[in-house]
Write an enzyme that holds these catalytic residues in place. Structure first.
Site, PDB file in Angstrom:
ATOM      1  N   TYR A   1       7.703 -25.915  44.341  1.00  0.00           N
ATOM      2  CA  TYR A   1       7.010 -27.202  44.419  1.00  0.00           C
ATOM      3  C   TYR A   1       6.926 -27.783  43.012  1.00  0.00           C
ATOM      4  O   TYR A   1       7.137 -27.068  42.032  1.00  0.00           O
ATOM      5  CB  TYR A   1       5.617 -27.038  45.013  1.00  0.00           C
ATOM      6  CG  TYR A   1       4.672 -26.226  44.168  1.00  0.00           C
ATOM      7  CD1 TYR A   1       3.878 -26.833  43.203  1.00  0.00           C
ATOM      8  CD2 TYR A   1       4.592 -24.840  44.304  1.00  0.00           C
ATOM      9  CE1 TYR A   1       3.031 -26.097  42.403  1.00  0.00           C
ATOM     10  CE2 TYR A   1       3.742 -24.087  43.502  1.00  0.00           C
ATOM     11  CZ  TYR A   1       2.965 -24.718  42.564  1.00  0.00           C
ATOM     12  OH  TYR A   1       2.131 -23.982  41.766  1.00  0.00           O
TER      13      TYR A   1
ATOM     14  N   SER B   1      -5.766 -24.982  37.493  1.00  0.00           N
ATOM     15  CA  SER B   1      -5.145 -23.901  38.251  1.00  0.00           C
ATOM     16  C   SER B   1      -5.247 -24.176  39.741  1.00  0.00           C
ATOM     17  O   SER B   1      -6.068 -24.967  40.195  1.00  0.00           O
ATOM     18  CB  SER B   1      -5.861 -22.595  37.937  1.00  0.00           C
ATOM     19  OG  SER B   1      -7.171 -22.664  38.448  1.00  0.00           O
ATOM     20  N   LYS B   2      -4.380 -23.473  40.446  1.00  0.00           N
ATOM     21  CA  LYS B   2      -4.364 -23.579  41.901  1.00  0.00           C
ATOM     22  C   LYS B   2      -5.719 -23.261  42.496  1.00  0.00           C
ATOM     23  O   LYS B   2      -6.113 -23.819  43.506  1.00  0.00           O
ATOM     24  CB  LYS B   2      -3.379 -22.536  42.441  1.00  0.00           C
ATOM     25  CG  LYS B   2      -2.014 -23.090  42.733  1.00  0.00           C
ATOM     26  CD  LYS B   2      -1.256 -22.061  43.534  1.00  0.00           C
ATOM     27  CE  LYS B   2       0.136 -21.915  42.968  1.00  0.00           C
ATOM     28  NZ  LYS B   2       0.941 -20.923  43.637  1.00  0.00           N
ATOM     29  N   ARG B   3      -6.418 -22.322  41.863  1.00  0.00           N
ATOM     30  CA  ARG B   3      -7.673 -21.857  42.437  1.00  0.00           C
ATOM     31  C   ARG B   3      -8.713 -22.972  42.572  1.00  0.00           C
ATOM     32  O   ARG B   3      -9.504 -22.989  43.486  1.00  0.00           O
ATOM     33  CB  ARG B   3      -8.255 -20.705  41.602  1.00  0.00           C
ATOM     34  CG  ARG B   3      -8.202 -19.387  42.338  1.00  0.00           C
ATOM     35  CD  ARG B   3      -8.527 -18.253  41.414  1.00  0.00           C
ATOM     36  NE  ARG B   3      -7.507 -18.120  40.363  1.00  0.00           N
ATOM     37  CZ  ARG B   3      -7.773 -17.867  39.100  1.00  0.00           C
ATOM     38  NH1 ARG B   3      -9.011 -17.731  38.707  1.00  0.00           N
ATOM     39  NH2 ARG B   3      -6.811 -17.745  38.234  1.00  0.00           N
TER      40      ARG B   3
ATOM     41  N   GLY C   1      -8.098 -26.198  42.948  1.00  0.00           N
ATOM     42  CA  GLY C   1      -7.678 -27.392  43.688  1.00  0.00           C
ATOM     43  C   GLY C   1      -6.165 -27.448  43.758  1.00  0.00           C
ATOM     44  O   GLY C   1      -5.491 -26.554  43.259  1.00  0.00           O
TER      45      GLY C   1
END
Ligand code: GLU
Length: 485
Positions: free
Chosen positions: A17, A255-257, A259
């Site tokens: 992605y 970070s992905k965590r 959002g």
């Protein structure tokens, strides 16, 4: 001179992605290229075979195209300096690694994982910088040949001379100096024959005639290795611009965590590409004034690398929402109606999609009330179907004992209208109120409840106009029958 034209590149690793940080890097490269009549190259850095993801390149290209960031040279499009996919350039890397070995600027290393691990532990215990100890540099030509003949796996390492100074000139950060004593003898070619990022990146930037390397700050520590490589090859060093980190509101690294970081997921959530691009442009850059609303072509005019900040840029989702609403409002009704149609087709109202004329009426009365198209069916489902209940609070306030009688008064008049337009509904309402000797509000509030089930929303006569005469009459009748207070 590397090239008489500005040539920049976006060089993502295809991980599946496009990260919003990647979109910002791509955008700044694109803007810099366009501003300077230069060339924007897309290069796929896929030398890490473990991280390969099927379909990732296609997805990446699709996302860049969606955002409007068309590259001039790259995979699919082609160009003079291809191939633009690193896994198709392995021979070039091997040849150049060999060249450095021949010149004593790189060397074979046969150390086992176990030895390297032990070395690292020892250095850690002694609180030393974990760097390779040049153990294999001592091997004679003959020893090396024997090991290769015996099929020992090996890597090729950069031979860095300690105690030298490497100067990186960065357009955003100024002069950044590094001592070679802190730089590891970087692996250039791995035992699987693939280059590391560092080797491939420098070789490609050179042969693709990249004049400006614009990339995230996380690559700054690698830059001295790259500068050394340029020097070892005798190549001109490009200009560097390292973009500030993206931060969460609590100033931790985005970070992905905390959002979503995938551009695709913002698109899926209904953010407009214009808004996302505008938002991402402001992550670390401003034109020196307080302007925030930009289209892509306006960004091209306004952008400069000199105005990119050093400090980390906070990813403020509320600002993105605000920009989305701003951009949405600038779109014309026909575009919005098309988007609404698509939105409805994908949701539970797919069997109740009104005709194009009605869709236009809907977006026209809802456009100032929304930040996202998807809010229309959520906030105003009554524009598509009858209400299935009536808001309790609204009834208490607006539905009086005399209301049914009042509505029965207006009903036949609405029924008698011929092809009414918005103004007709209003005119009849005002006349009826007058003849009843009551304020118009005494009719407007209960009528709103009757047709929508709620007490807020777009103008009452806009709602009438959207749902049409037959539906207006039916909904009023139903409400008069059903509502008991
Ligand atoms: N492949 C690197 C990345 O994924 C590129 C870094 C660079 O631009 O040099 O970000």
């Amino acid at each position: 001179m590397i090239s008489d034209k500005v040539r920049v590149r976006f060089a993502p690793s295809p991980t599946g992605y496009l990260h919003v940080g990647g979109l910002r890097t791509a955008l700044y490269n694109y803007l810099y290229a366009k501003k300077n009549n230069g060339v924007f190259v897309l290069r796929i850095e896929d030398t890490d075979q473990n991280r390969k993801v099927e379909g990732a390149v296609e997805n990446l290209i699709k996302t860049l195209n969606w955002a409007g960031l068309r590259y001039d040279e790259g995979p699919v499009t082609g160009g003079e300096h291809g191939p633009y996919v690193q896994s198709e350039r392995l021979d070039i890397y091997k040849e150049h690694a060999d060249r450095l070995v021949k010149e004593g600027k790189a060397y074979y290393c046969f150390c086992s994982k176990e030895r390297l691990e032990l070395l690292r532990k020892e250095q850690e215990e002694k609180k030393l910088q974990p760097v390779y100890d040049k153990h294999c540099l001592k091997l004679s030509k003959q020893e090396i040949q024997e090991k290769i003949n015996d099929g020992f796996p090996y890597v090729i390492r950069l031979n860095i001379r300690p105690n030298e100074n490497v100067v990186v000139k960065d357009i955003i950060r100024g002069i950044v100096e590094f001592s070679t004593s802190t730089v590891d003898d970087q692996v250039l070619l791995k035992s699987d024959g693939f280059p590391t990022y560092h080797l491939a990146n420098v070789i490609d930037d050179h042969y693709m005639k990249i004049t400006h390397v614009i990339r995230g700050e996380e690559w700054l520590p690698s830059t001295p290795k790259h500068v050394l490589l340029y020097n070892y090859f005798g190549w001109e060093v490009p200009s560097f611009a390292h973009l500030p980190l993206l931060l969460n509101p609590d100033r931790s690294k985005l970070s992905k965590r905390q959002g979503d970081v995938a551009v695709e997921s913002y698109a899926e959530k209904g953010y407009l590409k214009e808004a996302l691009v505008n938002f991402v442009a402001l992550l670390g850059w401003n034109a020196g004034d307080d302007r925030e609303f930009y289209y892509l072509n306006e960004l091209v005019d306004a952008f400069s690398l000199e105005r990119v900040n050093k400090a980390g840029a906070v990813f403020d989702i509320q600002k993105l929402d605000w920009l989305n609403a701003e951009h949405l409002r600038k779109l014309d009704d026909a575009t919005l109606a098309g988007m609404l149609k698509e939105e409805l087709a994908a949701g539970e109202l797919k069997d109740l999609i009104p005709g194009d004329e009605t869709l236009l009426k809907i977006v026209s009365c809802m456009r100032e009330r929304i930040s996202f198209i998807k809010e229309i069916p959520v906030n105003a489902p009554y524009l598509f179907r009858k209400p299935d209940s009536y808001e309790e609070k609204g009834l208490q306030k607006g539905w009086k004992a005399e209301t049914p009688a009042h509505l029965n008064e207006i009903l036949p008049k609405y029924e008698a209208l011929e092809n009414p337009v918005k103004d007709d509904y209003e005119r009849v309402l005002r006349e009826t109120a007058e003849s009843l000797g009551i304020g118009a509000g005494k009719l407007i509030h209960p009528l709103r409840l009757a047709v929508s089930g709620v007490s807020g929303g777009p103008g009452l006569f806009d709602i009438f106009d959207v749902i049409g005469q037959k539906e207006v009459v039916e909904r009023i009748k139903t409400a008069v029958e059903k509502i008991r207070i």
